[in-house]
Design a protein around this motif. Sequence first.
Motif, mmCIF file in Angstrom:
data_model
loop_
_atom_site.group_PDB
_atom_site.id
_atom_site.type_symbol
_atom_site.label_atom_id
_atom_site.label_comp_id
_atom_site.label_asym_id
_atom_site.label_seq_id
_atom_site.Cartn_x
_atom_site.Cartn_y
_atom_site.Cartn_z
ATOM 1 N N ARG A 32 -4.454 19.068 -13.245
ATOM 2 C CA ARG A 32 -3.012 19.175 -13.477
ATOM 3 C C ARG A 32 -2.256 19.584 -12.215
ATOM 4 N NH1 ARG A 32 -1.466 18.386 -18.451
ATOM 5 N NH2 ARG A 32 -2.865 18.698 -20.230
ATOM 6 N N ALA A 33 -2.948 20.190 -11.272
ATOM 7 C CA ALA A 33 -2.276 20.689 -10.063
ATOM 8 C C ALA A 33 -2.487 19.810 -8.840
ATOM 9 C CB ALA A 33 -2.755 22.105 -9.754
ATOM 10 N N VAL A 34 -3.638 19.148 -8.765
ATOM 11 C CA VAL A 34 -4.010 18.409 -7.558
ATOM 12 C C VAL A 34 -4.046 16.913 -7.856
ATOM 13 C CG1 VAL A 34 -5.695 18.159 -5.714
ATOM 14 C CG2 VAL A 34 -5.416 20.384 -6.838
ATOM 15 N N PRO A 35 -3.165 16.127 -7.268
ATOM 16 C CA PRO A 35 -3.163 14.692 -7.557
ATOM 17 C C PRO A 35 -4.335 13.968 -6.895
ATOM 18 C CG PRO A 35 -1.552 15.198 -5.855
ATOM 19 C CD PRO A 35 -2.089 16.515 -6.341
ATOM 20 N N PHE A 36 -4.846 12.983 -7.596
ATOM 21 C CA PHE A 36 -5.757 12.036 -6.974
ATOM 22 C C PHE A 36 -4.901 11.132 -6.092
ATOM 23 C CE2 PHE A 36 -7.674 7.865 -6.737
ATOM 24 C CZ PHE A 36 -9.014 8.134 -6.502
ATOM 25 N N GLU A 37 -5.301 10.937 -4.843
ATOM 26 C CA GLU A 37 -4.504 10.078 -3.946
ATOM 27 C C GLU A 37 -5.331 9.654 -2.742
ATOM 28 O OE1 GLU A 37 -3.648 11.171 -0.800
ATOM 29 O OE2 GLU A 37 -3.469 13.357 -0.873
ATOM 30 N N ASN A 38 -4.901 8.542 -2.135
ATOM 31 C CA ASN A 38 -5.605 7.986 -0.976
ATOM 32 C C ASN A 38 -4.659 7.777 0.198
ATOM 33 O OD1 ASN A 38 -4.120 5.824 -2.041
ATOM 34 N ND2 ASN A 38 -5.626 4.296 -1.407
ATOM 35 N N LEU A 39 -3.630 8.608 0.322
ATOM 36 C CA LEU A 39 -2.590 8.368 1.322
ATOM 37 C C LEU A 39 -3.139 8.323 2.744
ATOM 38 C CD1 LEU A 39 0.400 10.500 -0.040
ATOM 39 C CD2 LEU A 39 -0.208 8.123 -0.526
ATOM 40 N N ASP A 40 -4.032 9.232 3.096
ATOM 41 C CA ASP A 40 -4.577 9.238 4.458
ATOM 42 C C ASP A 40 -5.351 7.959 4.754
ATOM 43 O OD1 ASP A 40 -3.509 11.677 5.152
ATOM 44 O OD2 ASP A 40 -5.313 12.824 4.683
ATOM 45 N N ILE A 41 -6.156 7.527 3.792
ATOM 46 C CA ILE A 41 -6.934 6.299 3.986
ATOM 47 C C ILE A 41 -5.998 5.108 4.122
ATOM 48 C CG2 ILE A 41 -8.722 4.785 3.037
ATOM 49 C CD1 ILE A 41 -9.768 7.184 1.471
ATOM 50 N N TYR A 42 -5.035 4.995 3.219
ATOM 51 C CA TYR A 42 -4.114 3.861 3.231
ATOM 52 C C TYR A 42 -3.300 3.816 4.522
ATOM 53 C CZ TYR A 42 -0.671 0.490 1.566
ATOM 54 O OH TYR A 42 0.128 -0.621 1.435
ATOM 55 N N ALA A 43 -2.926 4.984 5.020
ATOM 56 C CA ALA A 43 -2.119 5.045 6.242
ATOM 57 C C ALA A 43 -2.946 4.875 7.507
ATOM 58 C CB ALA A 43 -1.366 6.370 6.288
ATOM 59 N N GLY A 44 -4.277 4.834 7.378
ATOM 60 C CA GLY A 44 -5.133 4.654 8.540
ATOM 61 C C GLY A 44 -5.344 5.909 9.358
ATOM 62 N N ARG A 45 -5.085 7.068 8.751
ATOM 63 C CA ARG A 45 -5.335 8.326 9.464
ATOM 64 C C ARG A 45 -6.823 8.691 9.373
ATOM 65 N NH1 ARG A 45 -0.080 9.355 7.110
ATOM 66 N NH2 ARG A 45 -1.026 10.137 5.195
ATOM 67 N N PRO A 46 -7.341 9.461 10.332
ATOM 68 C CA PRO A 46 -8.759 9.846 10.292
ATOM 69 C C PRO A 46 -9.083 10.633 9.023
ATOM 70 C CG PRO A 46 -7.809 10.319 12.441
ATOM 71 C CD PRO A 46 -6.659 9.958 11.546
ATOM 72 N N VAL A 47 -10.194 10.302 8.400
ATOM 73 C CA VAL A 47 -10.629 10.979 7.173
ATOM 74 C C VAL A 47 -12.069 11.424 7.365
ATOM 75 C CG1 VAL A 47 -11.050 10.748 4.703
ATOM 76 C CG2 VAL A 47 -9.051 9.638 5.730
ATOM 77 N N GLU A 48 -12.278 12.722 7.298
ATOM 78 C CA GLU A 48 -13.607 13.302 7.490
ATOM 79 C C GLU A 48 -14.133 13.800 6.152
ATOM 80 O OE1 GLU A 48 -15.440 17.486 9.259
ATOM 81 O OE2 GLU A 48 -13.518 16.737 10.023
ATOM 82 N N TRP A 49 -15.423 13.568 5.893
ATOM 83 C CA TRP A 49 -16.025 14.114 4.675
ATOM 84 C C TRP A 49 -16.722 15.424 5.018
ATOM 85 C CZ3 TRP A 49 -21.275 12.724 2.157
ATOM 86 C CH2 TRP A 49 -21.420 13.473 0.968
#
Length: 271
Positions: A32-49
């Motif tokens: 309820r507090a944290v949205p599922f989203e892929n904004l960083d991936i879609y925008a092409g920003r670096p994504v670290e696991w």
Amino acid sequence: MKLVEYLKRINYVAPLRVDLATLNGLIEAHVRAVPFENLDIYAGRPVEWSLEAAYDEIVTRKQGGWCFEMNTLFEWVLSEIGFEVMRLSGGVRREKMGDVALGNHLCLMVSLDRDYLVDVGFGGSQISAIALEEAETLHRPLRMALLDAGDGYWRMHEGGWRSAMSYDFRAEPADNALLQQQHDVQVEDPNSIFRKTMTAKIRRGRSYHTLRGQMLETNHPGSKEAPRIIESVDEMRTVLRDLFGLEEPDLERLWPMLTARRRQMFPRSDA
């Protein structure tokens, strides 16, 4: 990283105990507090696991995340509280794609009186723990159905029995190397759905909101609103901020991508 800061992020104020009621309370508070989203991936920003990156994204910067971020953070949270939790390798659409899908989803198993599937990273569709047994469970306004897929696999259907959206998993420790490989593919491959379609999902009250590109859908218990088309950058910025609690700094740059994707998916559209 501080557990108390995470609990503030999800507005959780109840006592912390190693029991099913606490587990369900944490799951519901998170989705309820944290949205599922892929904004960083879609925008092409670096994504670290990594756990540290997930904490920074979700707790410090108060953005959302996808399964690798959400469930990595939630695994740490549950472990800090004292739950027995295990990371699982899931395969979204394995029913159609076969074993090539394995590792493209990260979910969790928690052992209490029995084993439970715990997944705060599948679009926020699961709102409580699901016992590992064949059954359909209610997660208003959605239904989830778990069945034995054979050969040691469980299959989780989002939307109830025979729903097209599903993922498979085994109740055994995840292959972290495979998860890392699949994480990188989904982040970097131009054909990845996370690269092709901007997505956000959140629960507000009894409603479940899904943004796919310019299309906003809202489900209520027993009803579904007609899809709403987001027509402008300003309208999209307002929807992301006011409904999903998200900020997208590169929205002006991304807007032509969003409109092109809509024309590709709906060629008869006037957009």
